[in-house]
Design an enzyme around this catalytic site. Sequence first.
Site, PDB file in Angstrom:
ATOM      1  N   LYS A   1       4.759  -3.508  -9.567  1.00 44.38           N
ATOM      2  CA  LYS A   1       4.844  -3.092 -10.977  1.00 44.38           C
ATOM      3  C   LYS A   1       3.465  -2.703 -11.521  1.00 44.38           C
ATOM      4  CE  LYS A   1       6.524  -7.107 -12.253  1.00 44.38           C
ATOM      5  NZ  LYS A   1       6.534  -7.804 -10.950  1.00 44.38           N
TER       6      LYS A   1
ATOM      7  N   ARG B   1      -5.875 -14.057  -7.736  1.00 44.02           N
ATOM      8  CA  ARG B   1      -5.211 -14.855  -8.775  1.00 44.02           C
ATOM      9  C   ARG B   1      -4.895 -16.261  -8.267  1.00 44.02           C
ATOM     10  NH1 ARG B   1      -0.560 -10.879 -11.005  1.00 44.02           N
ATOM     11  NH2 ARG B   1       0.569 -12.851 -10.931  1.00 44.02           N
TER      12      ARG B   1
ATOM     13  N   ARG C   1       7.906 -18.373  -8.030  1.00 50.16           N
ATOM     14  CA  ARG C   1       7.994 -17.141  -8.831  1.00 50.16           C
ATOM     15  C   ARG C   1       9.208 -16.313  -8.424  1.00 50.16           C
ATOM     16  NH1 ARG C   1       2.097 -15.196  -7.718  1.00 50.16           N
ATOM     17  NH2 ARG C   1       2.764 -13.227  -8.622  1.00 50.16           N
TER      18      ARG C   1
ATOM     19  N   ARG D   1      -3.246  -9.671  -1.920  1.00 48.70           N
ATOM     20  CA  ARG D   1      -3.702  -8.934  -3.110  1.00 48.70           C
ATOM     21  C   ARG D   1      -5.080  -9.401  -3.590  1.00 48.70           C
ATOM     22  NH1 ARG D   1       0.084  -8.813  -8.147  1.00 48.70           N
ATOM     23  NH2 ARG D   1       0.154 -11.045  -7.717  1.00 48.70           N
TER      24      ARG D   1
ATOM     25  N   ARG E   1      11.469 -10.530 -19.249  1.00 45.04           N
ATOM     26  CA  ARG E   1      11.730 -11.295 -18.042  1.00 45.04           C
ATOM     27  C   ARG E   1      12.902 -12.246 -18.196  1.00 45.04           C
ATOM     28  NH1 ARG E   1       6.453 -11.122 -15.622  1.00 45.04           N
ATOM     29  NH2 ARG E   1       6.248 -12.373 -13.800  1.00 45.04           N
TER      30      ARG E   1
END
Length: 217
Positions: A13, A161, A172, A127, A88
């Site tokens: 996203k 993160r 998640r 990431r 969400r």
Amino acid sequence: MNLVLLGPPGGGKGTQAKRLQEKYGLVQLSTGDMLRAAVASGSEVGRRAKAVMDAGQLVSDEIVIAIIDERLDQPDLAKGAIFDGFPRTVAQAEALDAMMERKGKKLDFAIEIRVPDAYIVERITGRFTCGKCGAGYHDTFQQPKIAGTCDSCGSSEFVRRPDDNVETVTKRLEAYHAQTAPLLPYYDKRGALKLVDGTMDIAEVTRALEAVVDSAG
Ligand code: AP5
Ligand code: MG
């Protein structure tokens, strides 16, 4: 043009929102980025959100709706917004509908970037982002052109993160399937849902998203 990008954690996203932002002059509104900024600033909202985010759960509807409500009043959104990671929950989607109506704006599409769970751990654990300008990278799939140097701003400072670890990713994903996936039928019922295959490479996903945006004419 106002778009909602739906999809699992690590589904692309943020990567795609940044690309669409550049091409169409829309503004990426990532509640995750806004909450991380609140955590970094040490504000009351940040203090309340941090533990929830580190646990891979959803921050309360009340907090994120208030953040978006305030953001939607700012003047840089003339050409429209790309909602990334919001809504969400069904309650957030209903609140967004009400806010948009009140502010005289229209939601054009909700686009699901569909990526099966099996891809997600590798996406998330690889990431990293530029600590200075926020450009996104991946250890395997999106390396900087010169190792250790950000393509966009030249910084050599990169960050990962705190919620990008295997344990939190599982939480998640659970939150996505239980609380966010119901938004797919929510938008489909009104004919606003589009589907893009998020397992293609980054440039192909961008092309598919652009085809949806361009279809609005
Ligand atoms: P948020 O920041 O929104 O995280 P998320 O939804 O878990 O999504 P991510 O940012 O992890 O993934 P992404 O889809 O943006 O993927 P990306 O493009 O980076 O939320 C974090 C937390 O904040 C939540 O857990 C919650 O606690 C809280 N929160 C936020 N919004 C909330 C809300 N509305 N309500 C309640 N709580 C909220 O891509 C991932 C990696 O893959 C990158 O390294 C990228 O380079 C790579 N990649 C991308 N696309 C591809 C591709 N096609 N092929 C190969 N690699 C790719
Ligand atoms: Mg993101």
